[in-house]
Design an enzyme around this catalytic site. Structure first.
Site, PDB file in Angstrom:
ATOM      1  N   LYS A   1     -53.014  15.939  65.355  1.00 19.81           N
ATOM      2  CA  LYS A   1     -52.660  16.865  64.256  1.00 19.81           C
ATOM      3  C   LYS A   1     -52.333  15.811  63.397  1.00 19.81           C
ATOM      4  O   LYS A   1     -52.522  14.593  63.549  1.00 19.81           O
ATOM      5  CB  LYS A   1     -51.357  17.286  64.600  1.00 19.81           C
ATOM      6  CG  LYS A   1     -50.402  15.829  65.016  1.00 19.81           C
ATOM      7  CD  LYS A   1     -49.137  15.417  64.467  1.00 19.81           C
ATOM      8  CE  LYS A   1     -48.672  14.599  65.163  1.00 19.81           C
ATOM      9  NZ  LYS A   1     -47.679  14.066  63.985  1.00 19.81           N
TER      10      LYS A   1
ATOM     11  N   PRO B   1     -58.014   8.351  67.625  1.00 20.23           N
ATOM     12  CA  PRO B   1     -57.042   7.566  67.861  1.00 20.23           C
ATOM     13  C   PRO B   1     -55.694   6.789  68.236  1.00 20.23           C
ATOM     14  O   PRO B   1     -55.117   7.846  68.401  1.00 20.23           O
ATOM     15  CB  PRO B   1     -56.665   6.702  65.508  1.00 20.23           C
ATOM     16  CG  PRO B   1     -57.699   8.333  65.341  1.00 20.23           C
ATOM     17  CD  PRO B   1     -57.813   9.167  66.572  1.00 20.23           C
ATOM     18  N   VAL B   2     -55.634   5.496  69.328  1.00 26.65           N
ATOM     19  CA  VAL B   2     -54.558   5.494  69.574  1.00 26.65           C
ATOM     20  C   VAL B   2     -53.560   4.987  69.154  1.00 26.65           C
ATOM     21  O   VAL B   2     -53.718   4.512  68.752  1.00 26.65           O
ATOM     22  CB  VAL B   2     -55.297   4.548  71.243  1.00 26.65           C
ATOM     23  CG1 VAL B   2     -54.027   4.238  72.221  1.00 26.65           C
ATOM     24  CG2 VAL B   2     -56.169   5.417  71.934  1.00 26.65           C
ATOM     25  N   ALA B   3     -52.304   6.105  69.169  1.00 28.67           N
ATOM     26  CA  ALA B   3     -50.954   5.185  68.637  1.00 28.67           C
ATOM     27  C   ALA B   3     -50.844   5.265  67.348  1.00 28.67           C
ATOM     28  O   ALA B   3     -51.237   3.872  66.318  1.00 28.67           O
ATOM     29  CB  ALA B   3     -50.639   4.182  69.011  1.00 28.67           C
TER      30      ALA B   3
ATOM     31  N   GLY C   1     -50.220   7.817  64.966  1.00 24.66           N
ATOM     32  CA  GLY C   1     -49.566   9.048  64.806  1.00 24.66           C
ATOM     33  C   GLY C   1     -50.281  10.762  64.243  1.00 24.66           C
ATOM     34  O   GLY C   1     -49.488  10.988  63.356  1.00 24.66           O
ATOM     35  N   MET C   2     -51.422  10.646  65.286  1.00 19.19           N
ATOM     36  CA  MET C   2     -52.140  11.588  65.369  1.00 19.19           C
ATOM     37  C   MET C   2     -51.313  12.490  66.775  1.00 19.19           C
ATOM     38  O   MET C   2     -52.469  13.449  66.923  1.00 19.19           O
ATOM     39  CB  MET C   2     -53.556  11.467  64.831  1.00 19.19           C
ATOM     40  CG  MET C   2     -53.420  10.582  63.681  1.00 19.19           C
ATOM     41  SD  MET C   2     -55.065  10.510  63.106  1.00 19.19           S
ATOM     42  CE  MET C   2     -55.720  12.636  62.361  1.00 19.19           C
ATOM     43  N   ALA C   3     -50.678  11.941  67.310  1.00 22.11           N
ATOM     44  CA  ALA C   3     -50.721  13.084  68.518  1.00 22.11           C
ATOM     45  C   ALA C   3     -51.404  12.989  69.683  1.00 22.11           C
ATOM     46  O   ALA C   3     -51.745  14.035  70.051  1.00 22.11           O
ATOM     47  CB  ALA C   3     -49.760  14.416  68.469  1.00 22.11           C
TER      48      ALA C   3
ATOM     49  N   ASP D   1     -43.673  16.555  70.182  1.00 26.94           N
ATOM     50  CA  ASP D   1     -44.926  16.755  69.899  1.00 26.94           C
ATOM     51  C   ASP D   1     -46.547  17.398  70.741  1.00 26.94           C
ATOM     52  O   ASP D   1     -47.551  18.397  70.528  1.00 26.94           O
ATOM     53  CB  ASP D   1     -46.437  16.253  69.246  1.00 26.94           C
ATOM     54  CG  ASP D   1     -45.458  14.971  68.221  1.00 26.94           C
ATOM     55  OD1 ASP D   1     -44.491  15.847  67.280  1.00 26.94           O
ATOM     56  OD2 ASP D   1     -46.042  13.992  67.452  1.00 26.94           O
TER      57      ASP D   1
HETATM   58  O1  C5P Z   1     -41.061  13.276  72.186  1.00 24.18           O
HETATM   59  P1  C5P Z   1     -41.237  11.477  72.550  1.00 24.18           P
HETATM   60  O2  C5P Z   1     -41.478  11.162  74.048  1.00 24.18           O
HETATM   61  O3  C5P Z   1     -42.865  11.736  72.074  1.00 24.18           O
HETATM   62  O4  C5P Z   1     -40.768  10.854  71.254  1.00 24.18           O
HETATM   63  C1  C5P Z   1     -41.217   9.245  71.163  1.00 24.18           C
HETATM   64  C2  C5P Z   1     -39.998   8.235  70.880  1.00 24.18           C
HETATM   65  O5  C5P Z   1     -39.769   8.944  69.285  1.00 24.18           O
HETATM   66  C3  C5P Z   1     -38.285   9.274  70.566  1.00 24.18           C
HETATM   67  O6  C5P Z   1     -38.489   8.125  72.471  1.00 24.18           O
HETATM   68  C4  C5P Z   1     -38.018   8.411  69.930  1.00 24.18           C
HETATM   69  O7  C5P Z   1     -37.139   7.865  69.691  1.00 24.18           O
HETATM   70  C5  C5P Z   1     -38.198   8.986  68.687  1.00 24.18           C
HETATM   71  N1  C5P Z   1     -38.613  10.131  68.157  1.00 24.18           N
HETATM   72  C6  C5P Z   1     -37.502  10.938  67.396  1.00 24.18           C
HETATM   73  N2  C5P Z   1     -37.365  12.328  66.854  1.00 24.18           N
HETATM   74  C7  C5P Z   1     -37.554  12.249  67.281  1.00 24.18           C
HETATM   75  C8  C5P Z   1     -39.052  12.527  67.844  1.00 24.18           C
HETATM   76  C9  C5P Z   1     -39.694  11.165  68.773  1.00 24.18           C
HETATM   77  O8  C5P Z   1     -36.669  10.008  67.711  1.00 24.18           O
HETATM   78  N3  C5P Z   1     -37.604  14.075  67.065  1.00 24.18           N
END
Ligand code: C5P
Length: 275
Positions: A8, A107-109, A111-113, A149
């Protein structure tokens, strides 16, 4: 059983302050790309996961044959796809051990989920293999428990996300959208980017991004009209300053947006990929 889940980009990402549960309240617009990961679930004597990079003939720049670096993907229960399969098995009582083979195009880490896509594809593949009958709503609920995500990776297309990003409403678009992605040679940790966002906010150092509702209206209007120039002008991401502060974005989103022929540019999600 093989399932495919999309990468994404976030066309808009507006973030409120950190909530009591540690998450940030978001208003975002996700768009799914044809760039995707495939997950194949095969019945096996025990649970396991393996990862390989998809061939990217079109990928230019650094790296042998433009291959993605998948060395950062965990091969134990830290792997979100494996966690997804185990969760589905536990919640439905339907599953038996599978080996998950992940073919990564995302891609890993970046920002594209990508990790979320793997979890979504594992849910869909195992659901089909085990005939759980959960349906899209049931799968989405499990997806939200795996990561913010993951529900979008289950649904795909284009959607407004609220809450942590897990509450979705589809958005009307009237065109096929083509993106140029500028990949960085490094990844960024999402929690680290949100922590930097909090630090910049506390220091009063975040650039003003404007009213979230107006930004959403501009993105939705551009999507409805199928107008890439308008969409380019409407792209925005509150996490961009934090991502760029932790690691300069590859082309620099502002410079990329001014490149000849570019309609606009933005860091995707928590970065560092620039769309
Ligand atoms: O939900 P997910 O495990 O992917 O989120 C990873 C981290 O990103 C969370 O632990 C939090 O630190 C941060 N996050 C956030 N607010 C969001 C989504 C993610 O702070 N809406």
């Amino acid at each position: 059983m093989t399932a495919r889940a999309p990468a994404k980009v976030n066309l808009l990402l507006s973030s409120g302050p950190r909530r009591d549960d540690g998450y940030h309240e978001l208003l975002t617009v996700f768009q799914a790309l044809s760039l995707a990961d495939d997950v194949t679930a095969t019945p096996a004597p025990e649970w396991g996961v393996s990862v390989r990079a998809a061939a990217h003939p079109a990928a230019g720049g650094a790296g042998a044959a433009g291959e993605l670096d998948v060395s950062g993907v965990p091969l134990d229960e830290g792997n979100l796809a494996l966690r997804a399969a185990l969760l589905l098995a536990r919640e439905t009582g339907a599953g038996s051990p599978v080996h998950l083979s992940i073919r990564k195009g995302i891609p890993v880490a970046g920002g594209m989920a990508g990790g979320s896509a793997d979890a979504a594809a594992a849910l869909v593949a195992c659901d089909a293999l085990w005939h759980t009958g959960l349906g899209l709503d049931g799968l989405s609920e499990l997806a939200a428990g795996l990561g913010s995500d993951v529900p979008f990776a289950v649904h795909g297309r284009t959607a407004v996300g609220t809450g942590r990003g897990e509450r979705l409403v589809p958005v009307l678009t009237t065109s096929t959208w083509a993106w140029v992605l500028v990949l960085a040679g490094h990844g960024l940790s999402t929690p680290a980017v949100f922590a930097e966002f909090d630090a910049l906010a506390a220091a009063g150092a975040l650039p003003p991004e404007g009213d979230p509702a107006e930004r959403l209206r501009a993105v939705e209007a551009a999507l409805r009209a199928g107008d890439p120039q308008a969409l380019g002008a409407a792209l925005s991401n509150d996490l961009q300053a934090a991502a760029c502060s932790l690691a300069p974005a590859p082309a620099g989103p502002r410079a990329a947006g001014r490149a000849p022929g570019a309609a606009g540019a933005v860091v995707s999600g928590s970065g560092p990929t620039v769309a």
